[in-house]
Design an enzyme around this catalytic site. Structure first.
Site, PDB file in Angstrom:
ATOM      1  N   CYS A   1       0.848  -1.287   0.017  1.00  0.00           N
ATOM      2  CA  CYS A   1       0.046   0.054   0.026  1.00  0.00           C
ATOM      3  C   CYS A   1       0.871   1.364   0.004  1.00  0.00           C
ATOM      4  CB  CYS A   1      -1.153   0.070   1.075  1.00  0.00           C
ATOM      5  SG  CYS A   1      -2.211   1.104   0.985  1.00  0.00           S
TER       6      CYS A   1
ATOM      7  N   HIS B   1      -3.452  -5.650   1.139  1.00  0.00           N
ATOM      8  CA  HIS B   1      -2.607  -5.797   2.367  1.00  0.00           C
ATOM      9  C   HIS B   1      -2.721  -7.322   2.720  1.00  0.00           C
ATOM     10  CE1 HIS B   1      -2.675  -1.379   4.081  1.00  0.00           C
ATOM     11  NE2 HIS B   1      -3.748  -1.323   2.924  1.00  0.00           N
TER      12      HIS B   1
ATOM     13  N   GLU C   1      -1.149  -8.536   5.251  1.00  0.00           N
ATOM     14  CA  GLU C   1      -1.177  -8.589   6.601  1.00  0.00           C
ATOM     15  C   GLU C   1      -2.701  -8.452   7.149  1.00  0.00           C
ATOM     16  OE1 GLU C   1      -0.546  -5.907   4.923  1.00  0.00           O
ATOM     17  OE2 GLU C   1      -0.948  -4.233   5.970  1.00  0.00           O
TER      18      GLU C   1
END
Ligand SMILES: Nc1ncnc2c1ncn2[C@@H]1O[C@H](COP(=O)(O)OP(=O)(O)O)[C@@H](O)[C@H]1O
Ligand SMILES: [Mg+2]
Lengths: 219, 80, 763, 80
Positions: A88, A195, A197
């Protein structure tokens, strides 16, 4: 000392802890936060440039962060073949730094978009491909400026070298050729708007981020 | 010196904000051509003289920080 | 008499205090006498300004504080889980124990007026303000929610503009800082035309030993100013109507504050780092409204000390500001920190790491006075405690508005029984109403997943977040509610129903309630009808909270929400935070295929104030639905029991749009839209069909289960009425009611429900 | 006609972006005063003449769409 994944923290980073936990708590891989004023990365085996709003994303996303001392260290690390992934805002910073080609501009809807996002996996490297990751992965996005742009010659280069990692199934931001993530030509610097994560725990939209982050670390 | 830097997307780079403004103008029946470009100005002051050296430093600033040469062009005006 | 202060260094401030100035600062003559009494002399111009903000409605709760004393502030059993560690009103936000030495700190705050003037900046700075309230307490923010009210976006371009700006502003600020927005509520109603409501909530987590107080203690301890420089922000307000108070023209005094979320993120990280250093921080307070004034007066008052500051040391963004302007500025992203003397370098180093300046502007002094000097000249000298605590409190006259009896007396029998054609068309009409329609257009602009702990994103009954607390994990849920039509028709019941609906939303998600924060949005308290709404709504909240043993840990009052033509419907927005014991208890409203639907609670049987009446009969009237606190307690306990026993796959309460709307929402699943066949033949024949299908009211929850018998017998054991009302289908997406011709394609219903808001906003 | 509208924050309105750019310039040792202002330009073309009526329509456009009069000022340049 164990080799660790270095997660760079800029003022305004806000996914630094999430990335740290994805490695440290979920993948059980040693990870360490590195302050942007640090000039060295320590004993890093790989680097994550995390998401957020480094320096408020003022002027252009990633424009100010690229001057941080730690980014000079990241550049050297990458030049020596070290693995770097920008997520990002991190992707934006890597583009601004010239570590990745192209640029990211305002979403074509002009609004921030936070949603689950299905991506088509491209066969890019020995580890980033359909065989390891599956045909498609569900990795959330959260950004206002994820509209990837590159000139025609640059795009042809990306395609020819298989530098595209993922494409959006349904394009959320106007990104050229649905590009959601790319790598550099050498294959050690990665950037993606979604993302991973945020896709590692049972309650997340998916756990596809686990394989993805493992593929990034794979030798 | 007062310096005003103008930063705009390169001609062939898509400008989502410009397009949206163009559409909004049309829906307000404002008679402009729909091709609108939105750019940035950055204004500041510097003590000293407008020398070739200074212009070199300023160009570097514009290239490194104030614009992204991959997608943007810049120009500046210097006034006393 | 005390001796007068010397002339102010800014000559424009050396003016006589005229009755006009007293009035323009919002004082009644007797209030001004009290000021003179406190000072033992006439106030200076700067002091008049200081008193006016400290004694404003916003800071002193002048017209509501006496009423608020009815709220329960503690658990009945002080040793139960959910013990209140910091009570409402003691500090910037309340704190509740959640076990294992951890606590949550949460509060809601309004930014209605600024958002009406400038929706983007108004909403953004509203979010910034509430976040500061939370980290000031030593808590790390974990989630945000927002309660919004606008005019009818179907007919009002102005309301669409306001909605667009407000959502963009919230998104801009919260996303940048990186706090997930996990929920909220929004209603659209004509009464909010031109008077939008923007209430923002933040919840943070902290260890018990991390709780920080906003008190200035320890003579000689330095007082630091940190964060953004002070400008003339927010000085366009009433007191500034008299332009002789500033050298700057009103055009150059922006009436709205502009926020800088990046600055706030730095402040947040730096302050939390600072507070982790043992013994360094003595007191800390954010500068909200009337920043410097409020923070110095309140910290001194809480610490029972004196405080002295020099305005020349205050970082300033603009030149030539006088003491009045500096003391009343509403610039954002500023904090006041009092640290232990001799440890100045530690605070300065931490702020330098974050590229912020910490500037010493004064110190804690002997005595009890707040002393402000400018260019070394004293310009304010006021006993701090009296300034902070002695604001006059009033009880206005209350008078029941005539509309209340009119609406209560409306007879459903005056309405023809609905034929099948009307019943058929009502469901899509209701699902397309912006208040009921899907709110994704809003929350897709908020980062609701950052921190990677969001378990339930917006879209179900409550937002749920996993909290990472040291090596422990806990699951917190939050719900917001308040139906304005109910509150307008009966503020007591309406407010109590808001509490009940939050409790139901939490129960449906598997959470047990811990504590409540509320935002009382009302009209002008000097109008007896308006004051009646306020008074009755507070009573409703207080009685509901007392019954359910939910302490009120803080909140906010916003009055004068009216334009010359129109006051808003009374809107006491309520938010309740709860805990979910185990992650497997987290429950959503989305049913699966081949499950039974069971209605827990009485059959719906009322039409008053329903969306059905409003939308299909153009009537905003009728009695507010009845309820019994005790019955609802049983319903909530039953729902939680069934969830913890794993007997329930999905749960959703019946609210706006009635039974059918709730069932439809349960069919709009995450991955597919499913169908259902309802069998309502067990409902008493005496119930009107429209009331059964579309009537609203608290006390009803629909659960989806694969073991209807177990659910029914558990309900019987608890004494909760229950009936199986149908089954979800094994395939297809038809929603039908057996024994009738009523049938819909749930996929088509969903499309209308999903497209309603985007099609208005993207047109 | 080519029209270029310049939109800037009013003088006393905080410009966080400008401040951040100012700090970045300083850390790059560029010798500017730290007080930087960042503004917007909007460029488009219109067929027709620069008449008083047209300026009235343009002012309305600037007030309603291109700037936010609560916190921003605008000015424009018209060239052929
Ligand atoms: N302003 C808002 N911001 C974020 N989420 C919202 C907002 N308004 C509504 N939502 C979300 O949309 C969902 C439906 O809300 P609502 O229609 O009020 O449902 P209910 O009647 O069950 O409370 C909830 O999950 C809520 O959190
Ligand atoms: Mg609701």
């Amino acid at each position: 000392m164990d080799m660790h994944v270095a997660v760079i923290q800029f003022p305004g980073s806000n996914c630094d802890q999430d990335a740290y936990h994805a490695f440290a708590s979920v993948l059980k891989t040693p990870a360490k936060l590195v302050w942007h004023k640090d000039k060295t990365l320590g004993d890093a085996r790989a680097v994550i440039v995390p998401g957020g709003f480094s320096f408020g994303d003022y002027l252009r996303c990633g424009a100010i962060a690229r001057f941080s001392p730690a980014m000079q260290a990241v550049k050297e690390f990458a030049a020596n073949g070290g693995k770097v992934m920008g997520i990002c805002n991190g992707f934006q910073i890597l583009c601004e730094s010239g570590l990745l080609p192209g640029a990211l501009i305002r979403n074509n809807c002009l609004e921030f978009r936070c949603q689950e996002q299905w991506l088509k996996v491209e066969d890019s490297t020995a580890h980033f491909n359909k065989e390891t990751l599956g045909q498609r992965v569900n990795i959330p996005i959260a950004h206002g400026e994820g509209n990837y742009r590159i000139d025609e010659a640059g795009l042809a280069e990306l395609e020819k070298n298989k530098q595209i990692l993922f494409r959006y199934e349904e394009n959320p931001n106007g990104s050229l050729c649905d590009i959601a993530g790319i790598r550099n030509k050498a294959g050690n610097v990665f950037g993606m708007m979604p993302h991973p994560e945020r896709a590692v725990e049972p309650f997340h939209p998916s756990q596809h981020g686990v394989a993805l982050l493992k593929a990034f670390l794979a030798e | 010196m007062n310096i005003r830097v103008f930063v705009n997307y390169k001609k062939n780079v898509l400008d989502p904000q410009g397009e949206a403004v163009g559409r909004a103008m049309q829906s307000l029946n404002f008679p402009a051509h729909p091709h609108v470009r939105v750019g940035k100005t950055i204004e500041f002051t510097v003590d000293g003289q407008d020398t070739p050296e200074f212009r070199k430093t300023l160009d570097k600033l514009c290239n490194d920080l104030l614009s992204n040469p991959v997608i943007e062009d810049y120009r500046y005006e210097i006034s006393q | 008499m005390s001796a007068p202060l010397p002339p102010n260094p800014a000559k424009e401030l050396n003016v006589a205090i005229t009755p006009e100035l007293i009035k323009s600062h919002g004082f009644q003559p007797d209030e001004y006498d009290l000021i003179k009494d406190i000072l033992g002399r006439e106030p200076t111009m700067t002091e008049l300004g200081v008193f006016s903000v400290m004694w404003s409605e916003h800071c002193s709760y002048k017209n509501s504080r006496l009423l608020l004393r009815g709220f329960p502030m503690e658990k009945k059993d002080p040793n139960a889980l959910g013990k209140v560690l910091v009570r409402a009103g003691e500090e910037n936000a309340g704190v509740i124990d959640i076990g294992d030495n951890w606590a949550i700190c949460f509060k809601i705050e309004s930014h209605n007026h600024p958002s009406a003037v400038e929706p983007f900046e108004g909403a953004a700075t509203g979010v910034g303000g509430i976040i500061r309230d939370i980290f000031t307490m030593g808590a790390r923010p974990a989630l945000l929610t927002n309660s919004l009210r606008f005019g009818d976006i179907r007919t009002s371009a102005q309301s669409r503009r306001l909605l667009r700006g407000v959502v963009a502003g919230i998104s801009h600020y919260g996303n940048c800082i990186g706090i997930p927005n996990v929920g909220g509520d929004i209603y659209f109603d004509k009464s909010y035309e031109g008077n939008p409501l923007v209430n923002a909530l933040c919840l943070g987590t902290l260890r018990h030993d991390q709780i920080k107080r906003g008190a200035a203690t320890g003579i000689g301890n330095p007082v630091y100013y940190v964060g953004a420089a002070t400008g003339r922000d927010g000085l366009g307000g009433a007191a500034f109507a008299s332009k002789e108070l500033s050298e700057t023209s009103s055009e150059d005094r922006p009436a709205v504050q502009k926020g800088d979320p990046f600055m706030e993120k730095l402040l947040l990280e730096a302050c939390l780092e600072l507070m982790e250093v043992p013994g360094l921080v003595v007191g800390i307070q954010d500068m909200g409204a009337a920043g410097l004034t409020c923070s110095t007066a309140e910290t001194a008052s809480r610490g029972s000390s004196g405080i002295q500051i020099e305005l020349d040391l205050v970082p300033q963004r603009e030149t030539g500001m006088n003491s009045y302007e500096i003391m009343l500025s509403e610039s954002q992203e500023r904090m006041l920190v009092i640290v232990t003397k001799g440890r100045e370098k530690e605070i300065e180093d931490i702020f330098a790491k974050w590229d912020l300046h910490a500037v010493q502007i004064g110190e804690v002094v002997e005595g009890d006075e707040m002393i402000v000097t400018h260019h070394g000249v004293p310009v304010v000298k006021i006993p701090a405690k009296r300034l902070a605590d002695d604001a006059p409190l009033c009880m206005q006259e209350a008078k029941e508005p005539a509309t209340i009896a009119q609406m209560r007396d409306w007879k459903p029998e005056s309405l023809q029984p609905a034929d099948e054609a009307l019943l058929q068309k009502a469901l899509p009409a209701l699902l397309n109403h912006p208040t009921i329609a899907q709110k994704r257009w809003i929350w897709q602009q908020y980062d609701h997943m950052v921190i990677a702990g969001t378990v339930l994103s917006p879209g179900s009954d409550a937002g749920v977040a996993r909290l990472r607390l040291g090596d422990k994990e806990k699951y917190v849920a939050i719900a917001n509610d308040c139906n304005n039509s109910y509150c307008k028709a009966d503020p007591y019941k309406g407010a109590a129903i808001a509490v009940i609906e939050c409790l139901q939303n939490l129960a449906c998600s598997g959470a047990r309630a811990l504590g409540l924060t509320d935002n009382l949005n009302f009209g002008n308290p000097y109008k007896p009808e308006s004051f009646y709404y306020l008074k009755e709504a507070i009573k409703g909240l207080a009685e509901a909270c007392t019954f359910y043993d939910i302490p009120v840990t803080g909140g906010n009052v916003s009055l004068y929400n009216e334009s010359p033509e129109l006051a808003i419907d009374p809107t006491p927005t309520v938010s309740i935070a709860g805990l979910i014991e185990k992650p497997e208890h987290v429950t959503t409203q989305w049913a699966g295929r081949g499950q039974s639907l069971v209605l827990l609670g009485d059959w719906p049987n009322e039409l008053g104030q329903s969306m059905y009446l409003q939308e299909l009969h153009d009537l905003k009237t009728g009695a507010v639905p009845a309820f019994e606190f005790g019955k609802i307690q049983k319903l909530i306990d039953l729902t939680l029991e069934l969830i913890t026993q794993g007997k329930v796959k999905a749960a959703h309460d019946i609210s706006e749009g009635g039974l059918l709307s709730s069932v439809a929402e349960m069919l709009f699943g995450h991955n597919e839209t499913i169908g259902a066949t309802l069998d309502l033949s067990q409902a008493p024949a005496s119930i009107r069909k429209d009331a059964l299908l579309y009537g609203e009211g608290p006390g009803r929850i629909i659960v989806a289960t694969t073991d209807a018998d177990a659910v029914l017998s558990a309900a019987r054991a608890k004494g909760v009425p229950a009936a199986k009302i149908g089954e979800t289908s094994a395939q297809g997406s038809e929603l039908k009611i057996s024994g009738t011709a009523l049938s819909w394609d749930a996929a088509a219903l969903r499309k209308g429900w999903e497209d309603a808001i985007p099609s208005l906003m993207n047109a």
